[in-house]
Scaffold this motif. Structure first.
Motif, PDB file in Angstrom:
ATOM      1  N   UNK A  74     -23.513  38.895  -1.969  1.00  0.00           N
ATOM      2  CA  UNK A  74     -24.710  38.909  -2.798  1.00  0.00           C
ATOM      3  C   UNK A  74     -24.291  38.866  -4.261  1.00  0.00           C
ATOM      4  N   UNK A  75     -25.056  38.172  -5.070  1.00  0.00           N
ATOM      5  CA  UNK A  75     -24.675  37.941  -6.466  1.00  0.00           C
ATOM      6  C   UNK A  75     -24.597  39.227  -7.277  1.00  0.00           C
ATOM      7  N   UNK A  76     -25.357  40.261  -6.904  1.00  0.00           N
ATOM      8  CA  UNK A  76     -25.348  41.525  -7.638  1.00  0.00           C
ATOM      9  C   UNK A  76     -24.556  42.616  -6.945  1.00  0.00           C
ATOM     10  N   UNK A  77     -24.601  42.652  -5.634  1.00  0.00           N
ATOM     11  CA  UNK A  77     -24.057  43.782  -4.890  1.00  0.00           C
ATOM     12  C   UNK A  77     -22.717  43.496  -4.214  1.00  0.00           C
ATOM     13  N   UNK A  78     -22.197  42.296  -4.400  1.00  0.00           N
ATOM     14  CA  UNK A  78     -20.928  41.964  -3.774  1.00  0.00           C
ATOM     15  C   UNK A  78     -21.091  41.790  -2.273  1.00  0.00           C
ATOM     16  N   UNK A 143     -17.357  52.328   4.807  1.00  0.00           N
ATOM     17  CA  UNK A 143     -17.024  52.322   3.383  1.00  0.00           C
ATOM     18  C   UNK A 143     -18.194  51.956   2.473  1.00  0.00           C
ATOM     19  N   UNK A 144     -19.401  52.475   2.791  1.00  0.00           N
ATOM     20  CA  UNK A 144     -20.506  52.283   1.845  1.00  0.00           C
ATOM     21  C   UNK A 144     -21.243  53.586   1.547  1.00  0.00           C
ATOM     22  N   UNK A 146     -20.709  55.497  -0.870  1.00  0.00           N
ATOM     23  CA  UNK A 146     -20.887  55.604  -2.322  1.00  0.00           C
ATOM     24  C   UNK A 146     -21.892  54.595  -2.864  1.00  0.00           C
ATOM     25  N   UNK A 147     -22.593  53.894  -1.962  1.00  0.00           N
ATOM     26  CA  UNK A 147     -23.593  52.915  -2.357  1.00  0.00           C
ATOM     27  C   UNK A 147     -24.949  53.272  -1.753  1.00  0.00           C
ATOM     28  N   UNK A 148     -26.034  53.174  -2.510  1.00  0.00           N
ATOM     29  CA  UNK A 148     -27.371  53.384  -1.925  1.00  0.00           C
ATOM     30  C   UNK A 148     -27.807  52.116  -1.195  1.00  0.00           C
ATOM     31  N   UNK A 149     -27.336  51.980   0.024  1.00  0.00           N
ATOM     32  CA  UNK A 149     -27.486  50.722   0.751  1.00  0.00           C
ATOM     33  C   UNK A 149     -28.942  50.344   0.978  1.00  0.00           C
ATOM     34  N   UNK A 150     -29.803  51.333   1.189  1.00  0.00           N
ATOM     35  CA  UNK A 150     -31.225  51.036   1.384  1.00  0.00           C
ATOM     36  C   UNK A 150     -31.821  50.474   0.102  1.00  0.00           C
ATOM     37  N   UNK A 151     -31.427  51.013  -1.036  1.00  0.00           N
ATOM     38  CA  UNK A 151     -31.886  50.444  -2.304  1.00  0.00           C
ATOM     39  C   UNK A 151     -31.455  48.988  -2.447  1.00  0.00           C
ATOM     40  N   UNK A 152     -30.232  48.691  -2.024  1.00  0.00           N
ATOM     41  CA  UNK A 152     -29.766  47.306  -2.082  1.00  0.00           C
ATOM     42  C   UNK A 152     -30.619  46.419  -1.174  1.00  0.00           C
ATOM     43  N   UNK A 153     -30.923  46.909   0.019  1.00  0.00           N
ATOM     44  CA  UNK A 153     -31.756  46.136   0.946  1.00  0.00           C
ATOM     45  C   UNK A 153     -33.151  45.894   0.351  1.00  0.00           C
ATOM     46  N   UNK A 154     -33.703  46.911  -0.311  1.00  0.00           N
ATOM     47  CA  UNK A 154     -35.025  46.773  -0.915  1.00  0.00           C
ATOM     48  C   UNK A 154     -35.011  45.698  -1.999  1.00  0.00           C
ATOM     49  N   UNK A 155     -33.956  45.681  -2.805  1.00  0.00           N
ATOM     50  CA  UNK A 155     -33.859  44.667  -3.860  1.00  0.00           C
ATOM     51  C   UNK A 155     -33.711  43.270  -3.263  1.00  0.00           C
ATOM     52  N   UNK A 156     -32.981  43.176  -2.167  1.00  0.00           N
ATOM     53  CA  UNK A 156     -32.849  41.877  -1.491  1.00  0.00           C
ATOM     54  C   UNK A 156     -34.197  41.421  -0.955  1.00  0.00           C
ATOM     55  N   UNK A 157     -34.950  42.342  -0.364  1.00  0.00           N
ATOM     56  CA  UNK A 157     -36.295  42.022   0.114  1.00  0.00           C
ATOM     57  C   UNK A 157     -37.172  41.547  -1.041  1.00  0.00           C
ATOM     58  N   UNK A 158     -37.110  42.246  -2.161  1.00  0.00           N
ATOM     59  CA  UNK A 158     -37.937  41.866  -3.307  1.00  0.00           C
ATOM     60  C   UNK A 158     -37.541  40.483  -3.842  1.00  0.00           C
ATOM     61  N   UNK A 159     -36.266  40.175  -3.854  1.00  0.00           N
ATOM     62  CA  UNK A 159     -35.819  38.847  -4.276  1.00  0.00           C
ATOM     63  C   UNK A 159     -36.421  37.772  -3.380  1.00  0.00           C
ATOM     64  N   UNK A 160     -36.432  38.021  -2.082  1.00  0.00           N
ATOM     65  CA  UNK A 160     -36.990  37.051  -1.143  1.00  0.00           C
ATOM     66  C   UNK A 160     -38.488  36.881  -1.364  1.00  0.00           C
TER      67      UNK A 160
END
Length: 455
Positions: A74-78, A143-144, A146-160
């Motif tokens: 992903x362009x923002x989250x690697x 190994x995630x 240290x990442x708010x993975x659900x927040x990342x998923x929400x941002x991906x949903x919003x991008x879509x």
């Protein structure tokens, strides 16, 4: 299949997290179709894996994510880990056509898995205090943590969604919050200790730990409190804590143990103590928050949680203390995914802030937003909110594998602060009043508060 679970996760993501209107229609299908009634002809198709789990496998180990997890860039989250999902025929997780976007990441099922702490109802490993540790979790193993993975998923949903309907949808703005809390385990150092016991501790500070500053402060406390005046006690840092919070423009929340269930573990005070009543009034009069810290043996005992909350409410009423919201945190972070939330709900509490791990900092729920919780056994959403705890100072300073000091400790905490700020989330920090004895502890605490001024 699993209508209550789906209604819950749709409400949390669309209403609570994104703040956009929606309605749900249930159909017999193998995916989730998102359409916009104001813009016909285009749709978002999302993979539906986890919530279609066979009934016989539900809450069984066979329903857990299969390791190693797949990832996508992903362009923002690697590289983003896929908790649940499936690739399309072309071997990718995303495919765009003129009238549709296909998302192979099971956003809703994966978020449900993390927010409800599903794996903790399935995996039986626990530590000596019967706690689910970070190392048992899929987030740590993959190994995630240290990442708010659900927040990342929400941002991906919003991008879509924005890719399909950029003009029709408007997301509710969020503001970053620094939520600072203090578990009042030991409000006073000298209470309950004999002079001989304190002298032994002071000697150990010098000989075993080489902590001369700590030894000096304890010796000073022993001398100055000999007449019963606890204002000079080294654990009595409450006035200073509130002063630091007020300078930073934030409120502190102080969570109190109201009843002893485990001698030696549940503190050294009573809500009837004159000094505790004085402290409660000072906290309230200065505009800070009072909350509950249910004692060691309560997390699986609903009657005790209710009784201890009633003691707190009775004490507050007797001292003319009124609050619109009452929350807190379980002592020693002892919590059970199948029971404890329900007991807090039944007791009448408004929010819980227990969910961090005792061995490592990180995003136990995968999110830095407060959210409504769900009882996996009764299959009902509760009124109770979870306010995930992101960092406890002791996991940074003392935890095996970390044990950080100075700049390294500050950088570790700052990492989580920045992650929460990135998503306009809540950075929840726990710092015990009794963990401000050593110079390096005070310095680290001030550095944490100082993050608000430097960002």
């Amino acid at each position: 299949m699993r209508q209550p679970e789906r209604e819950y996760i749709f409400k949390v993501i669309f209403e609570e997290f994104l703040g956009i209107p929606y309605k749900v229609e249930f159909e017999n299908r193998v995916d989730i179709e998102v359409v916009n009634e104001q813009s016909s002809g285009t749709k978002l198709i999302i993979s539906d894996i986890f919530l279609r789990t066979n009934e016989l496998q539900w809450l069984q180990k066979s329903s857990l994510p299969k390791s190693p997890l797949s990832t996508f860039a992903h362009r923002l989250f690697g590289m983003v880990p896929v908790i649940f999902g499936e690739k399309n025929s072309g071997g990718t997780y995303f495919e765009k056509e003129p009238q549709a976007i296909y998302c192979g990441l099971d956003i809703f099922g994966s978020a449900f898995f993390m927010l409800t702490r599903y794996e903790e109802c399935v995996i039986t490993e626990r530590d000596q205090r019967n706690r689910f540790l970070a190392r048992y979790s899929i987030a740590y193993q993959e190994n995630f943590l240290d990442r708010p993975i659900v927040n990342e998923y929400i941002e991906i949903l919003w991008e879509l969604l924005m890719d399909l309907w950029p003009k029709e949808l408007h997301r509710r703005p969020r503001e970053f919050r620094f939520l600072l809390s203090h578990d009042v385990d030991w409000p006073f150092y000298v209470v309950g200790k004999t002079t001989l016991q304190m002298l032994k501790e002071i000697t150990a500070d010098v000989i075993k730990r080489g902590s001369y500053h700590s030894a000096y402060k304890k010796l000073k406390t022993l001398w100055k409190t000999r007449g019963g005046n606890l204002s000079e006690d080294i654990f009595n840092t409450f006035h200073w804590i509130m002063e630091q919070s007020e300078k930073a423009g934030i409120r502190s929340a102080f969570y109190f143990i109201t009843q002893e269930t485990a001698p030696g573990l549940d503190g050294n005070y009573s809500m009837k103590d004159t000094e505790i009543k004085r402290l409660l009034n000072e906290i309230h009069n200065r505009g800070h928050e009072i909350g509950l810290h249910p004692s060691y043996h309560t997390y699986k005992e609903p009657d005790r949680i209710k009784q201890q909350f009633d003691i707190l409410l009775d004490t507050a009423r007797a001292n003319q203390i009124k609050q619109s919201i009452w929350g807190g945190r379980q002592h020693y972070l002892r919590w059970d995914a199948s029971e404890t939330w329900q007991y807090w709900e039944d007791a009448g509490l408004d929010y819980d802030s227990t969910l961090s791990y005792s061995d490592l900092p990180g995003f136990r729920c995968g999110v830095c937003y407060e959210y409504s919780v769900f009882n996996l056994l009764t299959r009902k959403q509760l009124r109770l909110k979870e306010r995930p705890l992101i960092v406890m100072e002791q996991t940074v300073i003392f935890a095996s594998g970390l044990g950080l000091k100075g700049r390294e400790a500050c950088e570790e905490i700052e990492h989580y602060y920045n992650q929460c700020r990135r998503f306009n989330g809540d950075f929840t920090l726990l710092w015990h009043n009794s963990q401000l004895v050593k110079e390096e502890e005070v310095s680290l605490y001030q550095d944490c508060i100082g993050l608000l001024q430097t960002n």
